[in-house]
Design a protein around this motif. Structure first.
Motif, mmCIF file in Angstrom:
data_model
loop_
_atom_site.group_PDB
_atom_site.id
_atom_site.type_symbol
_atom_site.label_atom_id
_atom_site.label_comp_id
_atom_site.label_asym_id
_atom_site.label_seq_id
_atom_site.Cartn_x
_atom_site.Cartn_y
_atom_site.Cartn_z
ATOM 1 N N GLN A 110 0.960 -1.349 0.023
ATOM 2 C CA GLN A 110 0.103 0.046 -0.148
ATOM 3 C C GLN A 110 0.830 1.345 0.043
ATOM 4 O O GLN A 110 2.204 1.055 0.212
ATOM 5 C CB GLN A 110 -0.878 -0.209 1.312
ATOM 6 C CG GLN A 110 -1.736 -1.249 1.378
ATOM 7 C CD GLN A 110 -2.415 -1.350 -0.042
ATOM 8 O OE1 GLN A 110 -3.400 -0.645 -0.435
ATOM 9 N NE2 GLN A 110 -2.191 -2.657 -0.714
ATOM 10 N N ARG A 111 0.227 2.319 0.032
ATOM 11 C CA ARG A 111 0.967 3.390 -0.582
ATOM 12 C C ARG A 111 1.637 4.053 0.988
ATOM 13 O O ARG A 111 2.729 4.924 0.998
ATOM 14 C CB ARG A 111 -0.034 4.886 -0.854
ATOM 15 C CG ARG A 111 -1.281 5.006 0.255
ATOM 16 C CD ARG A 111 -1.897 6.147 -0.385
ATOM 17 N NE ARG A 111 -3.241 6.584 0.392
ATOM 18 C CZ ARG A 111 -4.104 5.864 0.527
ATOM 19 N NH1 ARG A 111 -4.596 4.972 -0.393
ATOM 20 N NH2 ARG A 111 -5.193 6.295 1.216
ATOM 21 N N ASN A 112 1.414 3.351 2.111
ATOM 22 C CA ASN A 112 2.187 3.606 3.302
ATOM 23 C C ASN A 112 3.374 2.742 3.376
ATOM 24 O O ASN A 112 4.150 2.798 4.427
ATOM 25 C CB ASN A 112 1.266 3.499 4.573
ATOM 26 C CG ASN A 112 0.722 2.171 4.621
ATOM 27 O OD1 ASN A 112 0.982 1.187 3.778
ATOM 28 N ND2 ASN A 112 -0.182 1.954 5.609
ATOM 29 N N GLY A 113 3.515 1.905 2.299
ATOM 30 C CA GLY A 113 4.836 0.838 2.343
ATOM 31 C C GLY A 113 4.540 -0.512 3.078
ATOM 32 O O GLY A 113 5.271 -1.121 3.130
ATOM 33 N N ASN A 114 3.241 -0.481 3.597
ATOM 34 C CA ASN A 114 2.879 -1.723 4.451
ATOM 35 C C ASN A 114 1.802 -2.409 3.581
ATOM 36 O O ASN A 114 1.289 -2.221 2.555
ATOM 37 C CB ASN A 114 2.382 -1.509 5.729
ATOM 38 C CG ASN A 114 3.342 -0.611 6.524
ATOM 39 O OD1 ASN A 114 4.569 -0.921 6.510
ATOM 40 N ND2 ASN A 114 2.788 0.196 7.325
ATOM 41 N N ARG A 115 1.811 -3.752 4.203
ATOM 42 C CA ARG A 115 0.621 -4.488 3.626
ATOM 43 C C ARG A 115 -0.717 -4.284 3.898
ATOM 44 O O ARG A 115 -0.725 -3.489 5.027
ATOM 45 C CB ARG A 115 0.833 -6.123 4.065
ATOM 46 C CG ARG A 115 1.902 -6.752 3.565
ATOM 47 C CD ARG A 115 1.566 -7.364 2.012
ATOM 48 N NE ARG A 115 2.590 -8.065 1.420
ATOM 49 C CZ ARG A 115 2.860 -8.527 0.255
ATOM 50 N NH1 ARG A 115 1.635 -7.958 -0.586
ATOM 51 N NH2 ARG A 115 3.786 -9.113 -0.335
ATOM 52 N N TYR A 116 -1.774 -4.384 3.331
ATOM 53 C CA TYR A 116 -2.902 -3.688 3.701
ATOM 54 C C TYR A 116 -3.535 -4.312 4.999
ATOM 55 O O TYR A 116 -3.309 -5.854 5.111
ATOM 56 C CB TYR A 116 -4.129 -4.238 2.427
ATOM 57 C CG TYR A 116 -5.333 -3.698 2.507
ATOM 58 C CD1 TYR A 116 -5.559 -2.222 2.726
ATOM 59 C CD2 TYR A 116 -6.521 -4.511 2.593
ATOM 60 C CE1 TYR A 116 -7.090 -1.862 2.816
ATOM 61 C CE2 TYR A 116 -7.847 -4.115 2.686
ATOM 62 C CZ TYR A 116 -8.016 -2.734 2.830
ATOM 63 O OH TYR A 116 -9.413 -2.380 3.018
ATOM 64 N N ARG A 117 -4.217 -3.598 5.868
ATOM 65 C CA ARG A 117 -4.671 -4.055 6.976
ATOM 66 C C ARG A 117 -3.740 -4.743 7.745
ATOM 67 O O ARG A 117 -4.313 -5.998 8.493
ATOM 68 C CB ARG A 117 -6.079 -4.718 6.858
ATOM 69 C CG ARG A 117 -7.026 -3.807 6.260
ATOM 70 C CD ARG A 117 -8.416 -4.246 6.162
ATOM 71 N NE ARG A 117 -9.006 -4.806 7.328
ATOM 72 C CZ ARG A 117 -10.336 -5.085 7.217
ATOM 73 N NH1 ARG A 117 -11.170 -4.988 6.304
ATOM 74 N NH2 ARG A 117 -10.813 -5.518 8.619
ATOM 75 N N GLY A 118 -2.622 -4.650 7.876
ATOM 76 C CA GLY A 118 -1.446 -5.311 8.906
ATOM 77 C C GLY A 118 -1.436 -6.729 8.765
ATOM 78 O O GLY A 118 -0.932 -7.378 7.927
ATOM 79 N N ASN A 119 -2.115 -7.551 9.777
ATOM 80 C CA ASN A 119 -2.182 -8.975 9.528
ATOM 81 C C ASN A 119 -3.084 -9.701 8.840
ATOM 82 O O ASN A 119 -3.176 -11.037 8.705
ATOM 83 C CB ASN A 119 -2.075 -9.690 10.943
ATOM 84 C CG ASN A 119 -3.311 -9.553 11.703
ATOM 85 O OD1 ASN A 119 -4.317 -8.796 10.878
ATOM 86 N ND2 ASN A 119 -3.741 -10.001 12.632
ATOM 87 N N LEU A 120 -3.766 -8.873 8.020
ATOM 88 C CA LEU A 120 -4.887 -9.536 7.007
ATOM 89 C C LEU A 120 -4.020 -10.528 6.071
ATOM 90 O O LEU A 120 -4.681 -11.653 5.911
ATOM 91 C CB LEU A 120 -5.428 -8.498 6.212
ATOM 92 C CG LEU A 120 -6.420 -9.070 5.070
ATOM 93 C CD1 LEU A 120 -7.508 -9.963 5.526
ATOM 94 C CD2 LEU A 120 -7.010 -7.853 4.257
ATOM 95 N N VAL A 121 -3.074 -10.064 5.208
ATOM 96 C CA VAL A 121 -2.442 -10.852 4.294
ATOM 97 C C VAL A 121 -1.644 -12.226 4.922
ATOM 98 O O VAL A 121 -2.124 -13.292 4.519
ATOM 99 C CB VAL A 121 -1.405 -9.965 3.276
ATOM 100 C CG1 VAL A 121 -0.795 -10.804 2.435
ATOM 101 C CG2 VAL A 121 -2.512 -8.795 2.630
ATOM 102 N N PRO A 122 -1.063 -12.008 5.789
ATOM 103 C CA PRO A 122 -0.300 -13.234 6.688
ATOM 104 C C PRO A 122 -1.709 -14.073 6.731
ATOM 105 O O PRO A 122 -1.271 -15.467 6.773
ATOM 106 C CB PRO A 122 0.497 -12.685 7.660
ATOM 107 C CG PRO A 122 0.594 -11.246 7.223
ATOM 108 C CD PRO A 122 -0.378 -10.813 6.372
#
Length: 265
Positions: A90-102
């Motif tokens: 995402q544009r903040n450099g992180n995965r979307y919604r923190g632990n959602l993707v893992p």
């Protein structure tokens, strides 16, 4: 809603909302917002801003301004959600919604193209597994509530109606220029908008892996049935073909009276 109250737009995620937001910003200010329009805290009234809520509510319930929204083929929309929100950074450099993707990777066996989304992986297999996850969130609200980016368009659109609003237009993003021109032709804005000269603001572009196959390749027979189960009302109300993922264009005209009748309960 624009500060001039020239127009009200019900945002539907993954339906050209960044471009539409920038058009509305330009129509009031004569310039585009410098950055992602979703981050703007000035220049547009937004329901997420408490100070804007009474202004929007007054206008919507009195039908003081032209009101519209836009829709997109459900097949393309859910596929875009996968590449942007699941595979993308995402544009903040992180995965979307923190632990959602893992969590989705572990529970459903989905691959996302490595740490930066750029490594090769079986896109079709992973997308079909994501589709099971999306269905589970929408049908049973497990392992989480459905996300706004893959919850149904009719669900988003209905909230405007049940809270006293009425749409003057709903157009297809597949015919964006035609639809947006129809809106602009029916409202008065402080600044004229030249659709032919303006850029597209695709804020999800470059966030994730490039789609490697045509849309229809991602959907086998089971996938098509899952998509129809999830988005049956979207297909019916907004006139998309539920059985041919390769046919991105609508097959009929949207009946606004039908939309209001069926989504106003």
């Amino acid at each position: 809603m624009t500060p001039s109250e020239s127009v009200v737009y019900r945002v539907v995620p993954k339906c050209a909302c960044s471009t539409i937001g920038q058009i509305l910003y330009y129509s009031d200010h004569g310039r585009f917002y410098d950055g992602d329009i979703h981050d703007a805290r000035e220049g547009l009234h937004k329901w997420a801003q408490p100070e804007s809520q009474p202004i929007i509510e007054r206008n919507v319930t009195s039908h003081g301004a032209f009101a519209f929204t836009a829709v997109r083929n459900p097949y393309a929309r859910i596929l875009s959600s996968f590449f942007d929100k699941i595979c993308g950074i995402q544009r903040n450099g992180n995965r979307y919604r923190g632990n959602l993707v893992p969590m989705v990777m572990q529970t459903y066996g989905i691959e996302v193209g490595g740490a930066d989304g750029q490594e090769p992986f079986d896109q079709i297999r992973s997308f079909r597994r994501f589709l099971l996850f999306a269905r589970d969130t929408i049908r049973w609200r497990k392992p989480m509530d459905p996300d706004i980016h893959w919850s149904s368009m009719s669900g988003h659109i209905s909230t405007f109606i049940v809270n006293g609003g009425r749409y003057d237009d709903i157009f297809w993003t597949e015919r964006f220029d035609e639809g947006m021109k129809s809106v602009l032709d029916r409202i008065e804005t402080p600044h004229p908008v030249d659709l032919g000269a303006m850029p597209r603001f695709n804020e999800s572009a470059g966030h994730g892996p490039t789609r490697a196959h045509p849309v229809e390749d991602y959907f086998d027979d089971l996938s098509r049935h899952l998509v129809y189960e999830i988005y049956k009302r979207d297909f019916e109300l907004f006139k998309y073909d539920p059985w041919d993922p390769g046919n991105r264009l609508p097959t009929g005209e949207i009946d606004l009276d039908e939309v209001h009748a069926k989504l106003g309960d």
